[in-house]
Design a protein around this motif. Structure first.
Motif, short mmCIF file in Angstrom:
data_model
loop_
_atom_site.label_atom_id
_atom_site.label_comp_id
_atom_site.label_asym_id
_atom_site.label_seq_id
_atom_site.Cartn_x
_atom_site.Cartn_y
_atom_site.Cartn_z
N GLU A 71 89.45 66.00 58.27
CA GLU A 71 89.76 65.85 59.68
C GLU A 71 89.40 64.44 60.15
O GLU A 71 88.72 63.70 59.45
N HIS A 79 96.62 62.86 56.50
CA HIS A 79 96.42 64.14 57.19
C HIS A 79 97.47 65.15 56.72
O HIS A 79 97.30 66.35 56.91
N HIS A 120 84.17 65.67 54.65
CA HIS A 120 83.69 66.25 55.90
C HIS A 120 82.38 65.58 56.27
O HIS A 120 81.45 65.51 55.43
#
Length: 788
Positions: free
Chosen positions: A41, A200, A216
């Motif tokens: 993300e 992404h 992450h």
């Protein structure tokens, strides 16, 4: 040994006292033949990891190995070599040069790598075709759509034939069809290179990636091999061809394992495949082809003019620098002249900084040919022929009026008469002075037509008549420093009489009588003219009779000798007799012997033979003090000895002391101008800072970047200086009228213009150097983030 290996690498960002972690304790091995996709993300550390791998950003903890070599000690220059040799980048924000065309952007990558013009002409069109931008090749990037810019960025990365290609969202701005084509292209590249992609949209790469890394919070949480790991076709990092991967190793090995297990398995597999290849890459000692000097010059010239608004702003800044520095330079020169003009000379009281006193080398009197040659010489404003009297004043008076002023020939009169008329007779004169109410009285016209008496240096008395006046304004004279402008203009014949008296008073005159030599000073009480003495004779007082054994001097001869600075003249005269108290009036026509006792009388013609000589000195006035040296050289070559009065003056204020005070002030002002210019240039060149951060990312070193910046500022400075010179030229031609520019014409010589140009170019170089040092203080990515 992997091509790239990260061991517990961490990257931190510092902003306003806050420390943020970009990546934390990352362990990763990457090698040729892999197509690695990094996902996660936003803010997970994907781009930071990519920047560290590509050498665009530094790291704070851990160690990154390139071909087995540690990089924690790398300098910015070492990382630039690394990027130039091993890295091609596709940036999420494109990082293109907006003012360049598509072709120029792609070619720039090859130029930085030192490729020849022929190689660039062959490869660049092919690469542009490959990304589908052939029709737009000559369009500026600023006019392209986002998708087209992305393809330009990809084309630029392809132009660098390196082992590693890193791409940050390479398909983010492309439609699905274009994106698929780019993915296929990257897949082909990954056959014998390391391709690392941040995205992404994993689905676009799922069928092509050999390895997927998920991040992450700055850490790798998954490292999964998807398909069979590719065997590199070739690599110049290793000494030999890589060994084949064992056939019994499953292609999906470690797919479901944890991140550490998957990463370790992949690393182990690569280690097994390359057991006997241990060649290390020493970036520090790596010598690469560099961008050529000619290309640096061309880029500097291109950058100067490709943004017209930026060019005009820079031009205004450098016009300010040129005007400020040149004004300070002229101020220093002008101060020297001011000190000179306010000085004095004990001998030459009529001082003028433009005056040169001239005499012939053979010390003979000037001829008409001499005067004509000097008067017709270039830059001669005027010539004063009677220089001997030019520094002497004369006093005229009668019972009602008196006046004192410097003597000049009527031919030297330049001003117009304010009262009266020009002289008509030999004894007519013109007076010049300040109309202050007392020099000429309240009614100056009352002076006109009156007869006055003057006494020459030898005591001779002459009658003159004032026919004209030149009245100078008192306020104007005050503005000029109350200069003594009192002048008396005489006719040629009167000038000769005055000069004769001056020669007589300045000569050493002796009389040799009966073997004895004694002084015989011209003037009252000494040698005097008398019309009653025949030519060739001399009349002596009776005191000379005893000098002869006969008891009388009559019939004997004497020799009168006059020796001046330039001449020596002797006269042998017969003694016509002697005079006493009873015979004085009869023989001389004078009365009152007591007033004339001891005087020696000769005929006026004989007196003129002794003292009426030509002019041995003249004064040349140049039209401009800048022409003094040239006039001096010309006169010396013409057979004259010269004295430049400007070089022989005294002043209450020592010029050296003034310079000691003034030069540091001038230097301080120039330094202030430098920093003002630097800060303004820095604001104007914000876009140029992005440019240099971009070319650093492409592998350009500090020195080539400095040279390009230097060329750009030197060109702008040179144009500003050319505009400055043009304005001076137009002022000289009378097209424009500026007192400030007139000062430049007056005080600056060719040598000064050259010195000024060197100073200005040096300032341009220093500004560019300081600007580039500021840009290179941080990493390439850091500099880009600061300026973008």
């Amino acid at each position: 040994m992997s091509l790239i290996s990260l061991k517990n690498v961490s990257k931190y960002y510092y902003s306003k006292g806050i420390i943020a972690s970009g990546i934390s304790r990352v362990n990763l091995d990457l090698d040729v033949g892999e197509f690695v996709v990094i996902t996660g993300e936003s803010g997970s550390g994907k781009s930071t990891l990519l920047n560290v791998i590509s050498g665009l950003d530094t790291y704070e903890d851990g160690e990154m190995y390139i071909g087995g070599m540690e990089t924690s000690h790398y300098t910015a220059s070492d990382f630039e070599k690394y990027r130039q040799r091993y890295i091609s980048c596709i940036f999420q924000s494109f990082n293109l040069i907006s003012s360049y065309t598509v072709y120029q952007n792609v070619a720039l990558a090859m130029q930085i790598d030192g490729c020849s013009a022929q190689q660039i002409r062959q490869r660049v069109p092919e690469i542009i075709k490959k990304v589908g931008l052939h029709e737009q090749r000559n369009r500026k990037v600023s006019k392209l759509s986002g998708g087209q810019k992305q393809r330009v960025a990809i084309a630029r990365a392809l132009a660098k034939d390196t082992q590693i290609l890193v791409a940050d969202e390479p398909t983010g701005n492309l439609d699905s069809v274009s994106a698929e084509g780019i993915v296929e292209l990257l897949t082909d590249i990954a056959a014998d290179k390391l391709v690392v992609v941040v995205t992404h949209n994993f689905d676009q790469f799922s069928e092509h990636a050999t390895r997927v890394i998920k991040m992450h919070d700055g850490k790798i949480v998954e490292d999964t091999g998807i398909g069979a790991e590719r065997v590199p076709k070739h690599t110049d990092v290793r000494a030999e061809e890589p060994a084949e991967i064992p056939a019994d190793m499953p292609a999906e090995a470690g797919a479901a394992a944890t991140a550490e297990a998957g990463g370790a398995a992949a690393a182990a597999a690569r280690a097994d495949a390359n057991t006997d290849k241990n060649t290390e890459v020493n970036i520090e000692n790596l010598k690469l082809r560099s961008i050529s000097y000619g290309t640096q010059l061309r880029l500097g010239i291109r950058n100067t003019f490709n943004l017209p608004a930026k060019f005009l702003l820079l031009l205004l800044v450098f016009l300010f620098v040129v005007s400020a520095v040149s004004a300070q330079y002229v101020t220093v020169k002008k101060q020297d002249d001011t000190i000179t003009e306010e000085g004095w000379n004990n001998y030459f009281s009529n001082y003028d900084p433009k005056r040169i006193v001239v005499e012939r080398n053979d010390r003979k009197a000037f001829t008409r040919a001499d005067y004509e040659a000097i008067e017709n010489a270039p830059h001669v404003d005027k010539l004063v022929r009677e220089d001997m009297i030019y520094d002497s004043s004369i006093y005229i008076e009668n019972d009602a009026f008196s006046f004192s002023g410097y003597m000049l020939n009527i031919s030297d009169l330049d001003d117009k008469l304010t009262n009266g008329s020009m002289p008509e007779k030999d004894n007519d004169v013109v007076l010049c002075g300040v109309d202050d109410g007392w020099t000429f009285g309240e009614s100056p016209d009352d002076i006109l037509g009156k007869t006055y008496t003057i006494l020459t240096d030898d005591g001779s008395e002459h009658k003159i008549r004032v026919t004209g006046l030149i009245l100078k304004d008192e306020e104007e004279n005050a503005e000029n420093g109350y200069t003594d402008i009192s002048r008396v203009y005489f006719s040629d014949s009167m000038i000769r009489e005055i000069r004769k008296g001056m020669y007589a008073s300045n000569s050493k005159t002796t009389m040799l009588i009966n073997g004895a030599e004694e002084n015989c000073t011209p003037g009252a009480g000494g040698l005097v003219t008398n019309d009653k003495v025949p030519e060739g004779y001399v009349l002596l007082p009776t005191t000379y009779d005893p000098m002869f054994k006969e008891g009388y001097a009559a019939g004997k001869t004497v020799v009168i000798r006059a020796k001046g600075l330039y001449y020596e003249q002797s006269l042998e005269l017969m003694i016509m007799g002697t005079y006493g108290e009873k015979t004085f009036e009869k023989k001389t026509g004078l009365k009152n012997l007591a007033e004339h006792d001891g005087e020696i009388y000769i005929n006026p013609t004989d007196y003129r033979r002794l003292y009426e000589k030509g002019s041995y000195q003249a004064s040349v006035f140049v039209d401009d003090t800048r022409n003094l040296e040239g006039m001096k050289d010309m006169l010396e070559r013409g057979g004259y000895h010269v004295l430049v009065l400007r070089d022989h003056i005294y002043n209450f204020m020592d010029g050296n002391i003034v310079r000691i005070i003034q030069l540091p002030m001038a230097v301080i002002i120039c330094i202030a101008v430098f920093f003002i210019a630097f800060f303004v240039v820095r604001l104007i060149l914000k876009s140029r800072a992005v440019y240099f951060a971009t070319v650093r990312m492409l592998g350009m070193g500090k020195r080539p970047a400095q040279r390009i910046m230097r060329v750009e500022l030197i060109i702008v400075c040179a144009i500003a200086y050319a505009v400055f010179l043009l304005l001076i030229r137009l002022n000289r031609m009378g097209i424009i009228n500026s007192d400030k520019l007139a000062d430049y014409l007056m005080y600056l010589t060719l040598r000064d213009y050259i010195v000024l140009a060197v100073i200005l170019m040096a300032m341009a170089v220093l500004i560019s150097g300081r600007f580039m040092r500021m840009l290179f203080r941080s990493s390439a990515m850091g500099a880009y983030r600061e300026e973008a």
